[in-house]
Design an enzyme around this catalytic site. Structure first.
Site, PDB file in Angstrom:
ATOM      1  N   THR C  28      18.565 -54.133   9.426  1.00  0.00           N
ATOM      2  CA  THR C  28      18.604 -54.439  10.663  1.00  0.00           C
ATOM      3  C   THR C  28      18.871 -55.772  11.127  1.00  0.00           C
ATOM      4  O   THR C  28      19.378 -56.274  12.068  1.00  0.00           O
ATOM      5  CB  THR C  28      17.387 -53.868  11.444  1.00  0.00           C
ATOM      6  OG1 THR C  28      17.247 -52.323  11.116  1.00  0.00           O
ATOM      7  CG2 THR C  28      17.141 -53.803  12.881  1.00  0.00           C
ATOM      8  N   HIS C  31      22.332 -57.178  10.904  1.00  0.00           N
ATOM      9  CA  HIS C  31      22.662 -56.502  12.097  1.00  0.00           C
ATOM     10  C   HIS C  31      22.803 -57.617  13.061  1.00  0.00           C
ATOM     11  O   HIS C  31      23.602 -58.095  14.018  1.00  0.00           O
ATOM     12  CB  HIS C  31      22.573 -55.319  12.673  1.00  0.00           C
ATOM     13  CG  HIS C  31      23.109 -54.344  11.525  1.00  0.00           C
ATOM     14  ND1 HIS C  31      24.448 -53.895  11.552  1.00  0.00           N
ATOM     15  CD2 HIS C  31      22.159 -53.399  11.098  1.00  0.00           C
ATOM     16  CE1 HIS C  31      24.300 -52.658  10.532  1.00  0.00           C
ATOM     17  NE2 HIS C  31      23.299 -52.408  10.105  1.00  0.00           N
TER      18      HIS C  31
END
Lengths: 335, 335, 335, 335
Positions: C28, C31
């Protein structure tokens, strides 16, 4: 037990203050009234008793308001077990078994009063459920927990052993949950009448009927899938184990006041039974299921309500219960 | 597909010979009638087709008789999946998924005939269930499997997506199992009528209704606890995933003839869904539950039956199904 | 993404302030670093990122202290999903699916910082678990959730498809939970090495191995009881459905960035599969089980940790992950 | 009990004839040896006793051969409960509770002999499992059933109360199934030694240890998730209920010879316990799980085997068991 003026409870940051409209009278209240061994050990007076109720939110703490779920003026009931939220049980979906539970009307001020303050997290919205039904959702929830826990009720056969109010509610829950056969037993014919009104297909009175034989006959000799033991009596336990089918289930709610001789080999092990002890209501899946059953029109506990009294006549309410003449009794407090 | 004289089937040691009284016509029979790709690959003609039936035991093999369960002359139906009994699946309660399954009317001679021989272990006694109902317990059992598997139906909300006969039965099963809200959808208004007669609270026609929006509205924005996907269509799959509540369940019975684009992240993973593929009926817990629901009067599949024909008019039976004008169609064979 | 001085977070009444010692770097975070479509849509900068961490309680809000569970000075980690506590999901044991979830490091300030404030209810005591392990219990918990949900792991066969850090943890969890055979696959041999170090009996590289054939061979042609799909790739989905035994289970954790063509009939329905989408960690049964496995010495995630950097070198941390050269990467923040 | 020449058993159509290589001696055999009340009521002599065994298939009935699963010459063991296959229990996955069960070595000829005939469906292939292990898979299966039924063992805490052979096996099963803490108790230190060799983390001797206190201490005051009650003694029952955590589980295998006083309110209901009676092995999921655990090297019951005798010395075998000096005892019959 007396009726006195007490200050309106303080509404904390996470609390809501509820104006009580109606309250249910429970066997627990009877124990307190009689000040028996359990009551005198557990309660620290003065305490406002009563733990089943419904009413209107008239004040909200700041955090409760910010949570944005509850609304001022709406009708609610509440789970009366206030739990710690942090222990092993609370953290693993077993909050109803929290060791640090505080019960309203027992460990802290309860609902036989004009107002009660409750943590917002314990409050359940009625959302169209009648106030009187809301006032008894606590014991109806006991019945929901007892009937549904670990059992696959749709199409099954259920024996409710003991038809006090929660037993009668259990009959209705079993029917609503799709049981194909519901048998109920009690020594009191008035209670068996209520069980029939809640949908029992077969009612048995041990004073006249050989309970075990009759249950086996009604189930082609198999016994039932689920026994809900609501009597708390050693005789009830023996009948429960003998009437459950091989591999069946006995959910125990009735609180015994004495011990029972159990022949584990014959009664439980060789029969492959599962026995489960029911405490309270699962928080809050029981409430969720119960709310839908009531709103969906599948479950109506009102036939079990036989008497209503204003709060001032609580002595009469206790009286009809003690005399075995009542189903569920409701106290009217405001409206 | 023709009607011919064939020898009466041989009744093995473990078999019973059944005189067929009535049989259900299934979509599978339609595929065979049309001799589509599936049928021409799977069937090895000549084979007597038909796998849903009820009839009378007229002969019993020696071992079947010795087992002492079935009686000459009694009315029965049967599980049409004949399984090996020895594989991993058969040995762990998943016999309905046995790789070596032989299906009557597909892999071996079936029930559109005067007589059928069945292994005694596959036979299910009607025990008071009407013959016509017995003749369609196979597809009713598909519905029972779809509605009950992994779901806690009492008090729950169920969306039946696709109202062919099994979808309509599923509506009835969900009601019998205590669902508090049953929604059904189909493009065919006649089928929605049948769904309503089986107890659907809400019916939706995708040609007029925004299905996802309407299901969310009917469930306070939550979506339903259980979707029974009976359409087998990619649009149905998308609606199924979108209408199940977070943490809900989608049981898939409808057999797709094409593949579906699935956005696993958005449609399943972030929604915490459980998706289950339904094959046949669980052997034999599905039959046990179904039998009780029917005998208990909770579940009556007969409103779904719209047509009856004698066996000779099977072409007409197939015709009304193909035209989308039928619910369930029954062939009358003997009585 | 920059390193800046920000004020120490405010510690509310129900919060504890934690001095962060170590933090895990997650996909995450990558990202967010790359500011892809998901990140630019979801985050509202400025926000402190990072959601996996362990550290010391250095301040406690009044209500948190009164609850009497946590102690000033003790080492803790925390569940990074802060949920509403009031919705249907929160009230029925599915808090990890709360629609109003706020994730630390995404929706509110996170853990790549000297201090983080967390609601006391989200905090989990390390109680003897090493700080570095504590720093990665969030993704280890994803693995625990994926391996244990709905599966009876003791004695079973498990296929972990995709050996990023969570896949490698899943190998270790399956072993700790008593799986009798654990197979792992990945295109990256370094990751397969880590999977072997975590206990995989068989490792497969799809660039060399016919994955489906090899899994079937290793399971006597049955397929595995449980597939943990960690790749999020359409090829992975197809392999998952093809390698699960009839009646088996596929738990999906890998987040796909594209859709997958699914032949529901052949891949799921006729195979009787159950497919489950994994989000987060169950609150808090996953944490409870994980803590015991780690403290009991059954589960050690540390072999998966390949790199450690001080917080200042976060760019290098991101770099080794992007290059596919890392297992789990830990940021050292204080000690 | 005598050793005599008897005819080789007849091998029916669905049977296989097995040349017995090794057999386990069970407490049941002791009851028969002593011809106590249970034995004299249940057995109809002459009967060959013995129900735990492994051996080689030397003849196959025609139907057994046609089923194509078992092979002449292969090593096998067998489930000794021969069930009807038709009753409610047999049809719903509870065959181990079939009312018409015939037990080998009790109700029909058993395994303390050169040959035994068994229905093919009861036979379980050893497939690489050593013969001696195969000979005791019946009681190991009791342990597997007791440990796994209804419990989520991975990461859990387990208390095995009573360390006869099945108790010692249960310790090993709990470890293999991923328990994070296994506590065992017995009055016999030799047995506690065996329990430690099977992996018990903590062993308690009630003659020296306050069992309840020690179990609570070892579990941070919570009690254990699962108690396996193997003693069958009222003191064991009381300890079982007192050491299970709130909401925990007690699986009862030990067969009491007397009744127990149970305070259902305090011991079970207010503790939210689930109590389950263990009979036999689940047919055949227990065998499937057990076989994998043994073949996977997770579970090795051999440390519990303390003595081996040729069949002729059965009196000595019985003797060491009666004296409490043995773990499991194996009879060598052929090889």
């Amino acid at each position: 037990m007396t009726i006195e003026e007490v200050p309106t409870p303080k509404c904390g940051l996470n609390d809501v203050l509820i104006k009580v409209h109606a309250a249910g009278v429970c066997g627990t209240d009877l124990h307190i009234w009689e000040w028996d061994r359990w009551a005198s050990n557990r309660l620290k007076p003065p305490v406002v008793i009563g733990h089943e109720f419904a009413g209107e939110i008239v004040e909200m703490g700041e955090d409760a308001r910010r949570a944005g779920i509850l609304q001022l003026g709406e009708m609610v009931t509440a789970e009366g077990h206030i739990v710690c939220g942090h222990c092993l049980q609370c953290r693993t979906g077993l909050g109803h078994l929290c060791k640090r539970t505080q019960i309203i009307g027992v460990d802290r001020d309860g609902a036989f009063a004009d107002y009660i303050a409750m943590p917002a997290g314990n409050v359940v919205r009625l959302h169209g459920i009648p106030t009187d039904v809301g006032a008894i959702m606590d014991p109806v929830g006991n019945a929901v927990h007892t009937v549904l826990e670990g059992a696959e009720v749709p199409g099954s056969t259920v024996f409710v052993l003991g038809c006090g109010p929660i037993g009668c509610f259990a009959v209705g829950v079993a029917k609503a949950a799709g049981a194909s056969l519901v048998i109920a037993s009690d020594l009191n014919d008035m209670r068996l009448d209520l069980a029939r009104r809640m949908g029992a297909h077969v009612t048995l009175n041990p004073s006249r009927d050989d309970v075990v034989t009759r249950v086996l006959e009604a189930t082609h000799g198999n016994g039932v899938d689920l026994v809900c033991e609501m009597s708390g009596h050693p005789v009830g336990h023996a009948q429960a184990f003998a009437t459950a089918r091989l591999g069946g289930r006995v959910n125990l709610l009735g609180t015994p006041s004495q011990s029972t001789e159990v022949d584990f080999a014959k009664e439980i092990i060789f029969r492959g039974l599962t026995v489960y002890g029911v405490t309270g209501r699962k928080m809050y899946s029981t409430w969720n299921t119960m709310g839908r059953m009531i709103r969906g029109g599948q479950l109506d506990p009102m036939p079990v309500v036989t008497h209503r009294f204003p709060l001032e006549r609580i002595a009469d309410a206790i009286g009809v219960i003690k005399d075995g003449k009542a189903g569920k009794v409701i106290l009217e407090i405001a409206s």
